[in-house]
Structure formats: structure tokens, C-alpha cells
Enzyme design. Structure first.
Site, PDB file in Angstrom:
ATOM      1  N   ARG A 108       0.816  -1.207   0.000  1.00  0.00           N
ATOM      2  CA  ARG A 108       0.000   0.000   0.000  1.00  0.00           C
ATOM      3  C   ARG A 108       0.854   1.264   0.000  1.00  0.00           C
ATOM      4  O   ARG A 108       0.439   2.295  -0.472  1.00  0.00           O
ATOM      5  CB  ARG A 108      -0.912  -0.053   1.238  1.00  0.00           C
ATOM      6  CG  ARG A 108      -1.712   1.164   1.511  1.00  0.00           C
ATOM      7  CD  ARG A 108      -2.850   1.325   0.514  1.00  0.00           C
ATOM      8  NE  ARG A 108      -3.529   2.588   0.666  1.00  0.00           N
ATOM      9  CZ  ARG A 108      -3.126   3.741   0.147  1.00  0.00           C
ATOM     10  NH1 ARG A 108      -2.038   3.792  -0.582  1.00  0.00           N
ATOM     11  NH2 ARG A 108      -3.808   4.842   0.338  1.00  0.00           N
ATOM     12  N   TYR A 109       2.032   1.188   0.615  1.00  0.00           N
ATOM     13  CA  TYR A 109       2.938   2.339   0.696  1.00  0.00           C
ATOM     14  C   TYR A 109       4.228   1.976  -0.043  1.00  0.00           C
ATOM     15  O   TYR A 109       4.640   0.809  -0.032  1.00  0.00           O
ATOM     16  CB  TYR A 109       3.303   2.639   2.155  1.00  0.00           C
ATOM     17  CG  TYR A 109       2.128   2.967   3.043  1.00  0.00           C
ATOM     18  CD1 TYR A 109       1.657   4.275   3.140  1.00  0.00           C
ATOM     19  CD2 TYR A 109       1.493   1.982   3.774  1.00  0.00           C
ATOM     20  CE1 TYR A 109       0.577   4.571   3.961  1.00  0.00           C
ATOM     21  CE2 TYR A 109       0.416   2.271   4.593  1.00  0.00           C
ATOM     22  CZ  TYR A 109      -0.045   3.566   4.685  1.00  0.00           C
ATOM     23  OH  TYR A 109      -1.113   3.856   5.494  1.00  0.00           O
ATOM     24  N   ARG A 151       7.116   0.126   2.218  1.00  0.00           N
ATOM     25  CA  ARG A 151       6.881  -1.019   3.095  1.00  0.00           C
ATOM     26  C   ARG A 151       5.705  -1.857   2.592  1.00  0.00           C
ATOM     27  O   ARG A 151       4.837  -1.344   1.879  1.00  0.00           O
ATOM     28  CB  ARG A 151       6.606  -0.567   4.533  1.00  0.00           C
ATOM     29  CG  ARG A 151       5.463   0.414   4.684  1.00  0.00           C
ATOM     30  CD  ARG A 151       5.586   1.136   6.019  1.00  0.00           C
ATOM     31  NE  ARG A 151       4.496   2.043   6.280  1.00  0.00           N
ATOM     32  CZ  ARG A 151       4.454   3.311   5.869  1.00  0.00           C
ATOM     33  NH1 ARG A 151       5.448   3.807   5.130  1.00  0.00           N
ATOM     34  NH2 ARG A 151       3.427   4.082   6.165  1.00  0.00           N
ATOM     35  N   CYS A 165      -4.158 -18.382  13.322  1.00  0.00           N
ATOM     36  CA  CYS A 165      -3.956 -17.698  14.612  1.00  0.00           C
ATOM     37  C   CYS A 165      -4.298 -18.696  15.717  1.00  0.00           C
ATOM     38  O   CYS A 165      -5.058 -19.640  15.495  1.00  0.00           O
ATOM     39  CB  CYS A 165      -4.881 -16.502  14.755  1.00  0.00           C
ATOM     40  SG  CYS A 165      -4.549 -15.214  13.571  1.00  0.00           S
ATOM     41  N   CYS A 183      -9.775 -13.495  17.200  1.00  0.00           N
ATOM     42  CA  CYS A 183     -10.367 -12.335  17.887  1.00  0.00           C
ATOM     43  C   CYS A 183     -11.629 -11.945  17.128  1.00  0.00           C
ATOM     44  O   CYS A 183     -11.594 -11.804  15.903  1.00  0.00           O
ATOM     45  CB  CYS A 183      -9.390 -11.170  17.898  1.00  0.00           C
ATOM     46  SG  CYS A 183      -7.702 -11.677  18.281  1.00  0.00           S
ATOM     47  N   CYS A 210     -11.550  -9.142  14.402  1.00  0.00           N
ATOM     48  CA  CYS A 210     -10.423  -9.172  13.450  1.00  0.00           C
ATOM     49  C   CYS A 210     -10.756  -8.408  12.163  1.00  0.00           C
ATOM     50  O   CYS A 210     -11.845  -8.515  11.610  1.00  0.00           O
ATOM     51  CB  CYS A 210     -10.077 -10.608  13.105  1.00  0.00           C
ATOM     52  SG  CYS A 210      -8.686 -10.713  11.968  1.00  0.00           S
ATOM     53  N   ARG A 254      -9.100  -8.824   9.368  1.00  0.00           N
ATOM     54  CA  ARG A 254      -8.729  -9.592   8.170  1.00  0.00           C
ATOM     55  C   ARG A 254      -9.528 -10.891   8.100  1.00  0.00           C
ATOM     56  O   ARG A 254      -8.986 -11.961   7.811  1.00  0.00           O
ATOM     57  CB  ARG A 254      -7.219  -9.835   8.192  1.00  0.00           C
ATOM     58  CG  ARG A 254      -6.646 -10.070   6.817  1.00  0.00           C
ATOM     59  CD  ARG A 254      -5.138 -10.041   6.794  1.00  0.00           C
ATOM     60  NE  ARG A 254      -4.608  -8.714   6.855  1.00  0.00           N
ATOM     61  CZ  ARG A 254      -3.548  -8.365   7.596  1.00  0.00           C
ATOM     62  NH1 ARG A 254      -2.934  -9.261   8.335  1.00  0.00           N
ATOM     63  NH2 ARG A 254      -3.113  -7.133   7.589  1.00  0.00           N
ATOM     64  N   ASP A 272     -11.840  -1.521  13.033  1.00  0.00           N
ATOM     65  CA  ASP A 272     -12.246  -1.458  11.622  1.00  0.00           C
ATOM     66  C   ASP A 272     -13.667  -2.013  11.453  1.00  0.00           C
ATOM     67  O   ASP A 272     -14.068  -2.920  12.193  1.00  0.00           O
ATOM     68  CB  ASP A 272     -11.281  -2.277  10.758  1.00  0.00           C
ATOM     69  CG  ASP A 272      -9.907  -1.642  10.725  1.00  0.00           C
ATOM     70  OD1 ASP A 272      -9.835  -0.403  10.642  1.00  0.00           O
ATOM     71  OD2 ASP A 272      -8.910  -2.385  10.797  1.00  0.00           O
ATOM     72  N   ASP A 275      -8.009   3.553  10.451  1.00  0.00           N
ATOM     73  CA  ASP A 275      -7.656   3.127   9.097  1.00  0.00           C
ATOM     74  C   ASP A 275      -8.779   3.548   8.172  1.00  0.00           C
ATOM     75  O   ASP A 275      -9.938   3.133   8.365  1.00  0.00           O
ATOM     76  CB  ASP A 275      -7.464   1.604   9.058  1.00  0.00           C
ATOM     77  CG  ASP A 275      -6.019   1.220   9.286  1.00  0.00           C
ATOM     78  OD1 ASP A 275      -5.162   1.691   8.511  1.00  0.00           O
ATOM     79  OD2 ASP A 275      -5.740   0.473  10.232  1.00  0.00           O
ATOM     80  N   LYS A 327      -3.648   5.064   7.078  1.00  0.00           N
ATOM     81  CA  LYS A 327      -3.980   5.524   8.438  1.00  0.00           C
ATOM     82  C   LYS A 327      -4.221   7.025   8.472  1.00  0.00           C
ATOM     83  O   LYS A 327      -3.566   7.769   7.754  1.00  0.00           O
ATOM     84  CB  LYS A 327      -2.811   5.230   9.381  1.00  0.00           C
ATOM     85  CG  LYS A 327      -2.610   3.776   9.666  1.00  0.00           C
ATOM     86  CD  LYS A 327      -1.545   3.606  10.728  1.00  0.00           C
ATOM     87  CE  LYS A 327      -1.260   2.130  10.943  1.00  0.00           C
ATOM     88  NZ  LYS A 327      -0.760   1.460   9.717  1.00  0.00           N
TER      89      LYS A 327
HETATM   90  S1  SF4 Z   1      -6.704  -9.773  15.231  1.00  0.00           S
HETATM   91 FE1  SF4 Z   1      -7.097 -11.277  13.587  1.00  0.00          FE
HETATM   92  S2  SF4 Z   1      -5.062 -11.688  12.703  1.00  0.00           S
HETATM   93 FE2  SF4 Z   1      -4.732 -10.688  14.709  1.00  0.00          FE
HETATM   94  S3  SF4 Z   1      -4.500 -12.396  16.160  1.00  0.00           S
HETATM   95 FE3  SF4 Z   1      -6.660 -11.798  16.189  1.00  0.00          FE
HETATM   96  S4  SF4 Z   1      -7.636 -13.145  14.683  1.00  0.00           S
HETATM   97 FE4  SF4 Z   1      -5.438 -13.240  14.294  1.00  0.00          FE
END
Ligand code: SF4
Length: 396
Positions: free
Chosen positions: A114-115, A118, A127, A131, A134, A136, A295, A332, A339
Site C-alpha cells: 500500500r505504501y 513497506r 492464529c 479475535c 479481526c 482480516r 475497523d 484506518d 492511516k
Molecule cells: S486480530 Fe485477527 S489476525 Fe490478529 S490475532 Fe486476532 S484473529 Fe489473528
């Protein structure tokens, strides 16, 4: 005040050697309704979450991280992070499966670029805890514990071809779910690329499975310096004795550790909680770095705070936390806009040559603003300007 960090609540039936083994933690992850009901008294809403939320996003927790959450209290902050909820089944106001627009910035397999200077290299889908907020969800929880070799080679070739790159951020999934040997190989391959200066590892393992941080791992990472570790503590209760030992081990080996938290409704949306987290992290030599707006990923409306509320929290922290302890609030911009920093406004008046401010504790004063001058070139600017031009003109 010196802080102490309580140990996690290991069940008596589990041997300490098993509990402190990260592979044991991953092998014994809680995944199903049956697994979770052995450790938690589930509410109707949570049972509804199990019935549908896994269609959108996998469910998983290490026994260690589950032991930190309340068995009986459904509004316990850590339980809100790891436990699916029926509210996830409502897509939400913005309902984005890819809120950061990563699919549009995906020039090679596993690369988000994106940049100019980086990029992200997504080395795993896995994972150890999924979470519920998340960002993603469109990617995380897929079937590749480590990226397939053809995709790995293509990603590496892409990184080699982009000579304007300076930093590579290993992400996923969680790169520390990979073995030391695989990580060592990835870090060696990146280090062999002349223009890669900095490597970052984004990981939540120090939070959800701190036994992953071993002397061997820290020694291996140190070999590839400079490598920065970006971790993700959201609440002071996540800082157990095990987590503190893991963080100290990394820092003692010279690995800089930064923390990025996400502000979450019912988890940490109170200045006292962020203050406690930041002070404890700093005591462990971890820099509180970013405090992100959540997000708008699908099924997260019940966890998101409003931008006004987040700004109020940051405003209250101003003056009460040192600059070292203060995380920067940031959002974001959806669809890959990058950001945007969010800063409480202390300026109350502005006129030519004068700016007036009211500080965190109510002191009002004027700043006499000098006229905008022609920029004087420092005598050694030329030495650095080629580097500046290179970065400025680097192409994606
Ligand atoms: S936020 Fe998403 S990518 Fe990060 S540890 Fe939790 S589940 Fe995994």
C-alpha cells in the site's frame, strides 16, 4: 509503584510442563461449542454465535487465554474478545469483509503493498485465538499454516524486485504460530535482500500464548536484527506473569517491542483501562504505539466505539500519561486509504500570527506564531537528499 503480574489460572488437572508448552496449547485449543461449554457457562447469545458465526469467521482459543476470561460473567472484557456472539450474525452498518481494501493492493500472492517503502507479507493463515473483531476476516483462518512454496517464491521475488522497499512486515494470521525453523528461514531469506532494512513481526502470541516466547526463539530473531516485534495487548488483565516473562525475554535479547491496541466497546473503552495497560507495558519496556479505531469488519458493530468517544478517551489521557506511555489514536481509512491520525483539538482560537490553546488541565495561553519563512537548507542537507529523493520517488 512497581507492578506485579498475576499468573494465569492453570487448572490443577494439567501438568505445568504441558501448560507451558506452546505446541500443547495449540493442540488443545478450544474450537467447538462442546469445548467452550466445559470452561464457560454459555449464554443464549453466545450459543447463537456458535451456530452461525463460524460461517463468517473461525472460532478458536488457547486454554491459556480462555483461563483469563470469566467462566460466569458474559460481559467480561476478555470473554468479549474470544467468544462468538449472536450479534456477529448481523453484518453491521458498514459490513466490510475487507475493510482495509487489501484485495486491491495485492500485486503478488501473500503481499499487501500500500505504501512505497513497506509492505505486508502474509506468511500464514493461522492464529491461535480468533479475535472476534479481526480486520482480516476475509483471509485469516484459511487452510495454509505456512504459505505454499510456489506462492512463497513469488512473494519473495516481488520483494526483491521492489528496490524502493525498506520494511517488510510479517503478518497473517500470526507468524509466531510458525516453528522456529520456518521463521528462521523466512527471516534469512528477507535478510539476504539488500534493500530490506527493517523487518517487523506482527503477533498476538505474547498475549494469547506467551509460552511461545522462548530463549531459543528470541536468540533466533536477534540473529536477524533489526527485527521489531509488534504485539497487541488490549487489556491490563492480559498482562499475566507468563506474558510479562515473554516480553522481558524479547527485550532482554535486544528486540524492540511495540504494542498496538484496538479500542473495543465493553473491553477497554475507558481511560483508566488504557492508562493501566500503558503504564504496565512501559514498565516492561514495551512502547504503547497505536490505539486503533476498530475497523468496520463484518459483524463487529457491537464492539466498535465512536470516533468522538475514542477522542474523549485520548483527551483524558493527555497530561496524565507521559509521551512515552501514550499510544497514538488512529483510524484506518476504509477501502485502503491508509492511516489517519486522530488528535484531540486543544486550539481554541486562530488569527494571523496568533494561535490560542487551552491545555489538558484548563490553562489558556497564546502562541505567537512566526511568519512562514523560506526554508533554509541545513549545510549538510545534500548528503541526505539523495536518500530522500529515492524514498519520495519510490513506486509501488
Ligand atoms: S486480530 Fe485477527 S489476525 Fe490478529 S490475532 Fe486476532 S484473529 Fe489473528
Amino acid at each position: 509503584m512497581k507492578f506485579t503480574f498475576p499468573p494465569s489460572a492453570k487448572p490443577d488437572t494439567i501438568a505445568i510442563n504441558d501448560w507451558m508448552s506452546w505446541t500443547w496449547q495449540l493442540r488443545h485449543s478450544l474450537k467447538s461449542l462442546e469445548d467452550f461449554s466445559q470452561s464457560f457457562e454459555l449464554t443464549e447469545d453466545e450459543v447463537r454465535g456458535f451456530a452461525g458465526a463460524d460461517q463468517v469467521f473461525q472460532i478458536r482459543s488457547t486454554p491459556y487465554y480462555s483461563s483469563l476470561a470469566s467462566r460466569t460473567n458474559a460481559v467480561d472484557p476478555l470473554r468479549r474478545i474470544l467468544m462468538p456472539s449472536g450479534r456477529e450474525l448481523t453484518p453491521g452498518a458498514q459490513a466490510m469483509l475487507d475493510p482495509l481494501g487489501e484485495k486491491r493492493n495485492n500485486p503478488a500472492p501473500r503481499i499487501i503493498h500500500r505504501y512505497p517503502d513497506r509492505l505486508l507479507f502474509l506468511v500464514t493463515d493461522t492464529c491461535s485465538v480468533y479475535c472476534r473483531y479481526c480486520t482480516r476476516k476475509h483471509f485469516t483462518g484459511g487452510d495454509q499454516a505456512f504459505v505454499r512454496s510456489a506462492e512463497y517464491d513469488q512473494a519473495l521475488s516481488y520483494i526483491k524486485s521492489k528496490t524502493g522497499l525498506r520494511e517488510v512486515i510479517l503478518s497473517g494470521g500470526d507468524p509466531l504460530t510458525l516453528s522456529d525453523a520456518i521463521l528462521d528461514r523466512v527471516l534469512s531469506d528477507l535478510r539476504s535482500i539488500e534493500h530490506v532494512e527493517i523487518i517487523r513481526i506482527g503477533t498476538r502470541m505474547p498475549v494469547v500464548c506467551p509460552m511461545r516466547i522462548t530463549e531459543d526463539l528470541a536468540r533466533m530473531i536477534r540473529k536477524h536484527k533489526p527485527v521489531y516485534l509488534m504485539t497487541h495487548f488490549n487489556h491490563p488483565r492480559e498482562l499475566t506473569r507468563e506474558a510479562a516473562a515473554g516480553l522481558e525475554c524479547l527485550v532482554d535479547h535486544g528486540i524492540p517491542v511495540f504494542n498496538q491496541l484496538v479500542l473495543l466497546n465493553g473491553v477497554n473503552n475507558h481511560p483508566a483501562i488504557i492508562q493501566a495497560l500503558s503504564r504496565r507495558l512501559l514498565f516492561l519496556r514495551v512502547k504503547p504505539y497505536y490505539m486503533f479505531q476498530c475497523d468496520p469488519s463484518e459483524g463487529t458493530d457491537h464492539l466498535r466505539t465512536s470516533i468522538d468517544e475514542s477522542l474523549e478517551i485520548q483527551r483524558e489521557l493527555w497530561g496524565r500519561l507521559s509521551g512515552l506511555a501514550m499510544p497514538s489514536l488512529s483510524v484506518d481509512i476504509p477501502d485502503g486509504g491508509g492511516k489517519a491520525g486522530l488528535v484531540p483539538n486543544f486550539e481554541v482560537e486562530k488569527s494571523p500570527g496568533r494561535r490560542a490553546f487551552v491545555g489538558w488541565d484548563g490553562v489558556r495561553a497564546e502562541y505567537i506564531d512566526p511568519a512562514k519563512s523560506e526554508r533554509l537548507l541545513p549545510f549538510d542537507a545534500e548528503t541526505y537528499s539523495r536518500e530522500w529523493d529515492e524514498l519520495k520517488n519510490a513506486k509501488l
